[in-house]
Motif scaffolding. Structure first.
Motif, PDB file in Angstrom:
ATOM      1  N   CYS A 405       0.864  -1.184   0.000  1.00  0.00           N
ATOM      2  CA  CYS A 405       0.000   0.000   0.000  1.00  0.00           C
ATOM      3  C   CYS A 405       0.892   1.222   0.000  1.00  0.00           C
ATOM      4  N   HIS A 410      -2.665   6.982   4.098  1.00  0.00           N
ATOM      5  CA  HIS A 410      -2.783   5.881   5.073  1.00  0.00           C
ATOM      6  C   HIS A 410      -1.589   5.868   6.007  1.00  0.00           C
ATOM      7  N   HIS A 412       0.205   3.174   8.108  1.00  0.00           N
ATOM      8  CA  HIS A 412       0.256   1.746   8.431  1.00  0.00           C
ATOM      9  C   HIS A 412       1.374   1.409   9.421  1.00  0.00           C
ATOM     10  N   PRO A 427      -2.713  -4.964   3.553  1.00  0.00           N
ATOM     11  CA  PRO A 427      -2.549  -3.847   4.494  1.00  0.00           C
ATOM     12  C   PRO A 427      -3.877  -3.275   5.006  1.00  0.00           C
ATOM     13  N   GLU A 428      -4.909  -3.308   4.185  1.00  0.00           N
ATOM     14  CA  GLU A 428      -6.174  -2.678   4.604  1.00  0.00           C
ATOM     15  C   GLU A 428      -7.045  -3.632   5.415  1.00  0.00           C
ATOM     16  N   HIS A 464      -9.935   1.093   7.966  1.00  0.00           N
ATOM     17  CA  HIS A 464     -10.267   2.521   7.954  1.00  0.00           C
ATOM     18  C   HIS A 464     -11.761   2.761   8.192  1.00  0.00           C
TER      19      HIS A 464
HETATM   20 ZN   LIG Z   1      -3.284   1.379   2.897  1.00  0.00          ZN
END
Ligand SMILES: [Zn+2]
Length: 577
Positions: A405, A410, A412, A427-428, A464
């Motif tokens: 990502c 973002h 992370h 990652p999300e 998120h």
């Molecule tokens: Zn991300």
């Protein structure tokens, strides 16, 4: 001694979890209607020899009765063996242990070519016999694993829609994922539904990941929750195979407290246990007795990360005539599936599977390697995330690697500056719990309801989408004692505006007083007399906040109302963000 053997087995065979009692308080959940397939952890599945024949016998797990008389008879030999081992002669120890091991492991042997010595299958095996309702109706309630989690699921889902999938954990994941694919087809046929939800634990999480990699685009799964999955293996396997175990007695004592569900801090045991001696004993017993058995287990090979696999393959799995088929399957698992996991999981997502990977960080690996872990599996192997070595953190101003990502909006990187989730497989869709031990979700009042919501509803999309469930959060198990965060930021981080620290007593039973908060460069206006009841919180003003980028905070507390209460503490890391 039986307990000692259980501890050794528990640590050596690893990655099983112990479930003792029920503790569930999740809120209302509206079930999405999909049947649940529950994939349990390593060595959890019951194994049966000669199923349907006159010689049918349980050889592992539920239904198997250990011969207590044999265990009792072997105790004096083992004790004398331990004394002689201390004096340099291990032969009595090994022969006494050997007889016991023969009794426990004799029926489950795998031959050098990777096939089972006996005709062994997991039970339950077919979808038609594997729902909790059917198991109960057939008097097989003992075969329902992980009662705390399954009971939490049963609060929402009828027992005829919760299915127990067992791996033959002696085999590798190419075989197990194929069996899972057939099982899911069976569940869909039994229930007349289009999709299942999956809950997969630890080794079962690796099975589920391999399934999603090879079969995910068939879109037969709606929600897949992989809790502490061994996707990339675990360095603990390398420690065991190398006879290189160096268990930290402090961590083992605390792990024991979590398994026994006591709020008492057992770390004093770490001070009195003879660590070097016990590690030497375990190394001897494991390398002499378990290693020859374990090396034929496919699962042991899939627990190796790609590099370790390549090294050990050259050493132990190098005869194409005997090992040919095994080599082919393990090569496929490592060089295809594990090497391209991110791509494979994303393809499953594109086909409509909601994937939730939940993992832990902030603990040293059980066998002593200085990698970030949940005590049993490296955080990097569970998630694909890049991690700092245990005991260190990224430097101030660290920039995320951005492999999987690269969205600049973002964040992370973990509040502790030890985990970079931008390199994670997903990652999300990966959640990290600080300080939680492997597979200990059931006693954690934060993680358990989160996982139930991921599994049974379509409410949570990614890290998120729901402020209740950020990418990084602290473990909130009663043995952790206190929860703390700066109130003006999302959990864990701090910045120049962080003026108030929220502290909550997360014990179930004990009231406490916070006796001190220690952090470099920070001052706290603490009322050290105030008694916090279970679940009660207070806010503490802080001034002169550290400008070092990252700092360690030590929160010291004591259970109130007992003269014998020991001083306890929780260590947290905060980094500027
Ligand atoms: Zn991300």
């Amino acid at each position: 001694m039986k307990k000692f053997i259980s501890i050794i087995l528990c640590l050596a065979m690893l990655i099983g979890t112990v479930a003792v009692s029920t503790h569930a308080q999740q809120g209302e959940i509206t079930w999405d209607g999909d049947p649940v397939v529950f994939i349990q952890g390593y060595t959890g599945s019951a194994l049966v020899k000669d199923r349907g024949l006159e010689t049918e016998a349980a050889v592992w797990g539920a239904g198997r009765e250990l011969d207590i008389a044999k265990i009792i008879i072997s105790v004096p030999g083992i004790l004398a063996g331990i004394v002689l081992h201390a004096m340099g002669d291990s032969s009595l120890l090994l022969s006494s242990f050997g007889a016991l091991a023969e009794d426990m492991l004799g029926g489950i042997e795998i031959l050098e070519d990777g096939t089972s010595k006996y005709n062994v299958t997991p039970y339950p095996y077919y979808a038609e016999e594997a729902s909790i309702a059917t198991l109960r109706a057939n008097g097989k309630e003992d075969y329902v694993p992980e009662k705390d989690i399954t009971n939490s699921i049963l609060e929402t889902v009828p027992a005829e829609y919760v299915f127990i999938f067992n791996t033959d954990w002696r085999l590798g994941q190419i075989d197990n994922s194929e069996m899972l694919a057939a099982f899911i087809d069976g569940v869909l046929a039994c229930t007349g539904k289009d999709k299942v939800d999956i809950y997969a634990l630890s080794h079962g999480g690796q099975t589920a990941a391999a399934y999603l990699y090879y079969y995910g685009t068939q879109a037969k799964v709606d929600n897949a929750v992989l809790n502490v999955p061994a996707i990339g293996g675990t360095t603990i396997a390398t420690g065991l195979l190398g006879g290189n175990i160096n268990f930290g007695m402090d961590e083992i004592s605390r792990f024991l407290a979590v398994m026994l569900r006591t709020e008492t801090d057992l770390r004093f045991l770490g001070k009195i246990l003879p660590g070097d001696f016990l590690n030497g004993l375990i190394n001897t017993v494991f390398s002499e007795m378990f290693l020859p058995v374990a090396l034929n287990f496919g699962s042991v090979w899939d627990f190796m990360d790609i590099d370790t696999y390549t090294t050990y393959k050259a050493k132990y799995l190098n005869n194409p005539i005997i090992h040919g088929e095994r080599i082919e399957k393990h090569d496929k698992m490592h060089y295809d599936c594990m090497a391209n996991m991110s791509k494979g999981l994303k393809a499953a997502q594109t086909a409509g599977v909601n994937i939730y990977i939940t993992a832990n960080y902030g603990t040293q690996l059980g066998t002593g390697e200085t990698v970030d872990s949940d005590f049993i599996i490296d955080t990097k192997n569970t998630t694909g995330a890049y991690t700092a070595d245990y005991g260190t953190h990224f430097v101030k101003g660290y920039t995320a690697k951005g492999t999987n990502c690269s969205d600049p909006t973002h964040n992370h990187v973990s509040p502790s500056y030890t985990v970079d989730a931008s390199t994670a497989f997903l990652p999300e869709n990966t959640w990290f719990i600080y300080g939680q031990y492997h597979g200990q979700v059931y006693w954690d009042d934060y993680t358990r309801p989160m996982i139930m919501e991921m599994l049974l509803t379509d409410n949570i999309k990614d890290v998120h989408s729901d402020p209740r469930y950020p990418q990084f959060e602290l473990a909130q198990c009663p043995v952790d004692g206190v929860y703390a965060k700066f109130t003006n930021e999302k959990s864990g981080y701090y910045n120049a505006d962080s003026k108030k620290l929220l502290i909550r007593n997360i014990c179930d039973e004990n009231s406490m007083v916070i006796t001190a908060i220690k952090a470099d460069g920070c001052e706290f206006n603490l009322d050290s007399k105030k008694v916090l009841a279970p679940d009660e919180e207070m806010t503490v003003d802080c001034s002169k906040l550290s400008d070092n980028g990252c700092f360690i905070m030590e929160i010291e507390y004591k259970y109130s109302g007992s003269l014998l209460a020991q001083p306890m503490s929780r260590t947290l890391y905060f980094c500027e963000n």
